[in-house]
Scaffold this active site. Structure first.
Site, PDB file in Angstrom:
ATOM      1  CD  GLU A 177      -7.983  12.804  35.706  1.00 13.51           C
ATOM      2  OE1 GLU A 177      -9.222  12.716  35.789  1.00 13.51           O
ATOM      3  OE2 GLU A 177      -7.328  13.633  36.352  1.00 13.51           O
ATOM      4  CG  HIS A 211      -5.022  20.554  34.260  1.00 14.43           C
ATOM      5  ND1 HIS A 211      -4.882  19.322  33.642  1.00 14.43           N
ATOM      6  CD2 HIS A 211      -6.202  20.513  34.901  1.00 14.43           C
ATOM      7  CE1 HIS A 211      -5.937  18.583  33.898  1.00 14.43           C
ATOM      8  NE2 HIS A 211      -6.761  19.283  34.654  1.00 14.43           N
ATOM      9  CG  ASP A 212      -5.471  18.050  37.696  1.00 17.01           C
ATOM     10  OD1 ASP A 212      -6.037  19.145  37.760  1.00 17.01           O
ATOM     11  OD2 ASP A 212      -5.978  17.048  37.168  1.00 17.01           O
ATOM     12  CG  ASP A 240     -10.478  17.304  29.698  1.00 19.23           C
ATOM     13  OD1 ASP A 240     -10.884  16.298  30.285  1.00 19.23           O
ATOM     14  OD2 ASP A 240      -9.448  17.930  30.019  1.00 19.23           O
ATOM     15  CG  ASP A 264     -10.942  38.204  28.585  1.00 16.65           C
ATOM     16  OD1 ASP A 264      -9.793  37.720  28.413  1.00 16.65           O
ATOM     17  OD2 ASP A 264     -11.990  37.547  28.395  1.00 16.65           O
ATOM     18  CG  ASP A 318      -6.484  37.728  26.902  1.00 15.46           C
ATOM     19  OD1 ASP A 318      -7.485  37.476  26.199  1.00 15.46           O
ATOM     20  OD2 ASP A 318      -6.396  38.734  27.650  1.00 15.46           O
ATOM     21  CG  ASP A 336     -12.166  15.161  34.265  1.00 16.68           C
ATOM     22  OD1 ASP A 336     -11.029  15.595  34.478  1.00 16.68           O
ATOM     23  OD2 ASP A 336     -13.104  15.264  35.090  1.00 16.68           O
ATOM     24  CG  ASP A 360      -8.912  34.454  23.843  1.00 13.22           C
ATOM     25  OD1 ASP A 360      -8.034  34.178  22.994  1.00 13.22           O
ATOM     26  OD2 ASP A 360      -9.074  35.615  24.293  1.00 13.22           O
TER      27      ASP A 360
HETATM   28  C1  GLC Z   1      -9.721  15.776  36.848  1.00 12.94           C
HETATM   29  C2  GLC Z   1      -9.171  17.066  36.294  1.00 12.94           C
HETATM   30  C3  GLC Z   1      -9.145  18.088  37.374  1.00 12.94           C
HETATM   31  C4  GLC Z   1     -10.551  18.314  37.871  1.00 12.94           C
HETATM   32  C5  GLC Z   1     -11.200  17.003  38.297  1.00 12.94           C
HETATM   33  C6  GLC Z   1     -12.685  17.157  38.440  1.00 12.94           C
HETATM   34  O1  GLC Z   1      -8.892  15.246  37.817  1.00 12.94           O
HETATM   35  O2  GLC Z   1      -7.921  16.843  35.703  1.00 12.94           O
HETATM   36  O3  GLC Z   1      -8.574  19.304  36.945  1.00 12.94           O
HETATM   37  O4  GLC Z   1     -10.531  19.202  38.938  1.00 12.94           O
HETATM   38  O5  GLC Z   1     -11.010  15.983  37.349  1.00 12.94           O
HETATM   39  O6  GLC Z   1     -13.288  17.276  37.186  1.00 12.94           O
END
Ligand code: GLC
Length: 560
Positions: A269, A336-337, A113, A40, A36, A215, A44
């Site tokens: 993905e 991140h998932d 993405d 905030d 950051d 995605d 960013d």
């Molecule tokens: C993909 C992303 C995930 C998101 C989902 C809906 O799986 O990696 O973070 O919540 O799509 O867009």
């Protein structure tokens, strides 16, 4: 003369079919949690710019940035309300242009993405679409008129009631949302939607970005005759939702219209429910995408101790077999998932955290496929394991929790399970140093910082030549210097060994052996190779143990 040796022929094929995106190491930055710059509490673009020298120092070639477009943040940017604007939390378009320039100056490529299975319900398209049944945007989404009764049940990933059809009183109709109620699915059967998306893609590509991560795109095509699905279909959702009837047509059209005009990389993905499905996305003759990442190796269960290494090895080996002659995969253990890599596949106790993190990195960097490496894993960051639902922000955890609550389910058990599986385990702020909030922000971080930052942080690891961070850098270097680690043929060894993942890679008459102990004990190995005098290319212990013995989480790459 044609070679009669099948290995050589195959190896040569892989090597001559070289591509920059096969040789690249991709580093994933979750912008909200990286750095950051304005206090905030939210990471960013200026924060990322300020850390580009660090990113470059890792030796990586490309950054995959999670969505940075304008969004009401129901799902942290995966619900986009304007595809051509930067989310105010993250900065401005000028910041973006500077970020791209500074990345390219350092020879780092930028992968964006692309979230186009759905938009936000606050996108102008959806606002128009829901306003009346004869609005020109009506067919941008999937609607079901209520006078036909309830639509056939569809399960939703993020809905409190697990129902993917949401009633909308304004037009007395239901709309479809595979993800949250604020993420209505776009209707890809409508050519106008497809052209809108291609325009958006060109907008970013013309700025000079280097590729897209697609995605959830495997869900874009649906059987719009809306058949009833068999009972229990939600347990095998990829089979029923993935690779709909027109998906490959759309990808081929997208390639023709957009990808083929640029030197970029594209990654899907998810890619169906089998290696054969996945290959269809990336077989170069089909002209769709460059590579895919599959879910089998991460959806397999909570911890490697539960699902077992033998099963795990089988998955990677099966995929590699299907891709040995054509197509290309990505290799990843976290994003991140997912929970943190070391908390799922290694051992995050103080005794073994560092050594098992290094072992896992050795795996990612020595398999065939493009490594995708999630920020923070190079430090061996671990799961946060929140105790209370109040600490979670994620729509996934929260909606599942409140849904369960409505149904009178076991909330305690759910929270316990989330300590191992929740996505926010991997989203806590990056741990830069020992100053307040790990140096991530001078304000209040949007998500709690893991209190272990006093021990696990980049600054401390910079100074330690043996740190997880410096080991990761060596691995990246090693991969760069040894094309065998990129293109070499993969062969699994000792497949039934429950503790050790061992394999060879072969290219142009050369061979390396990778041995990885996934357990917390000493294990004996017999690889069948004479490793006594073999050169060690890299190892995660400083000294070598006696022949045939691997210490807990030991990893060694030998040149045979
Ligand atoms: C993909 C992303 C995930 C998101 C989902 C809906 O799986 O990696 O973070 O919540 O799509 O867009």
């Amino acid at each position: 003369m044609l070679s009669t040796n099948p290995i050589t022929a195959q190896e040569n094929k892989a090597a001559t079919d070289s591509k920059w995106w096969k040789e690249a190491v991709v580093y994933q930055i979750y912008p909200r949690s990286f750095k950051d710059s304005d206090g905030d509490g939210i990471g960013d673009l200026k924060g990322i710019i300020s850390k580009l020298d660090y990113v470059k120092s890792l030796g990586i070639d490309a950054v995959w940035l999670n969505p940075i477009y304008t969004s009401p943040n129901d799902d942290n940017g995966y619900d986009i309300s304007n595809y051509r604007e930067i989310m105010a939390d993250f900065g401005t378009m000028e910041d973006f242009d500077l970020l791209l320039k500074e990345m390219h100056k350092r020879n780092i490529k930028l992968i964006m993405d692309l979230v186009v299975n759905h938009s936000s319900d606050e996108h102008e398209w959806f606002k128009q679409s829901r306003s009346s049944r004869d609005n020109p945007y009506r067919d941008y989404y999937h609607w079901w008129p209520a006078e036909k009764g309830k639509p056939p049940y569809r399960w939703s990933f993020f809905d409190v009631n697990s129902d993917a059809w949401k009633y909308d009183a304004q037009t007395n109709s239901y709309y479809l949302h595979y993800f949250s109620q604020k993420q209505p699915d776009l209707n890809w059967e409508n050519p106008k939607v497809r052209n809108e998306v291609y325009d958006i893609m060109r907008f970013w590509l013309d700025k000079g970005i280097d590729g897209f991560r697609m995605d959830a795109f495997q869900f874009a095509s649906k059987d719009t005759s809306w058949p009833e699905l068999p009972k229990g279909f939600e347990k095998n959702i990829i089979k029923y939702y993935g690779v709909g009837p027109h998906l490959h047509e759309y990808l081929q059209e997208m390639n023709r219209e957009v990808f083929s005009k640029y030197d970029i990389m594209t990654v899907a993905e998810g890619a169906g429910s089998s290696p054969e499905d996945a290959l269809l996305f990336v077989d170069p003759n089909r002209k769709e995408l460059n590579m895919a990442y599959h879910f089998e190796s991460v959806d397999i269960g909570k911890h490697v101790k539960d699902f077992g290494l033998v099963k795990y090895k089988e998955i990677f080996s099966r995929y590699d077999k299907t891709f040995k002659d054509k197509g290309w995969l990505s290799i990843f253990l976290a994003n991140h998932d997912q929970p943190r890599m070391v908390s799922k596949f290694g051992n995050d106790t103080p005794e073994f955290r560092e050594i098992s993190s290094k072992m896992l990195s050795t795996f990612v960097m020595s398999m065939r496929g493009t490594p995708y490496y999630y920020h923070g894993d190079e430090l061996g960051m671990i799961n946060i394991r929140f105790d209370s639902i109040d600490d979670y922000h994620d729509v996934d955890t929260r909606n599942k929790y409140f849904g369960l609550k409505n149904r009178g389910g076991d909330l305690k058990a759910f929270l316990e399970e989330q300590k191992q599986t929740a996505r926010e385990n991997g989203r806590t702020p990056f741990q830069w140093d020992t100053t307040a909030n790990a140096g991530f922000t001078t304000g209040t971080p949007w998500l709690k910082v893991n209190p272990n930052y006093a021990i696990i942080n980049a600054e401390a690891q910079e100074k330690d030549p043996n740190s997880v961070l410096n080991y990761f850098r060596k691995l990246v270097q090693l991969r760069k210097e040894n094309p065998i680690l990129i293109y070499g043929k993969y062969t699994l060894i000792d497949k039934d060994n429950p503790d050790v993942f061992a394999y060879t890679r072969e290219l142009e008459g050369k061979k390396v052996l990778v041995v990885l102990n996934f357990s917390d004990k000493n294990v004996k190995i017999n690889t069948g190779f004479n490793i006594k005098n073999a050169k060690v290319l890299i190892a995660n212990y400083n000294n070598l143990a006696k022949d045939g013995l691997l210490r807990p989480y030991e990893a060694i790459i030998y040149k045979l």
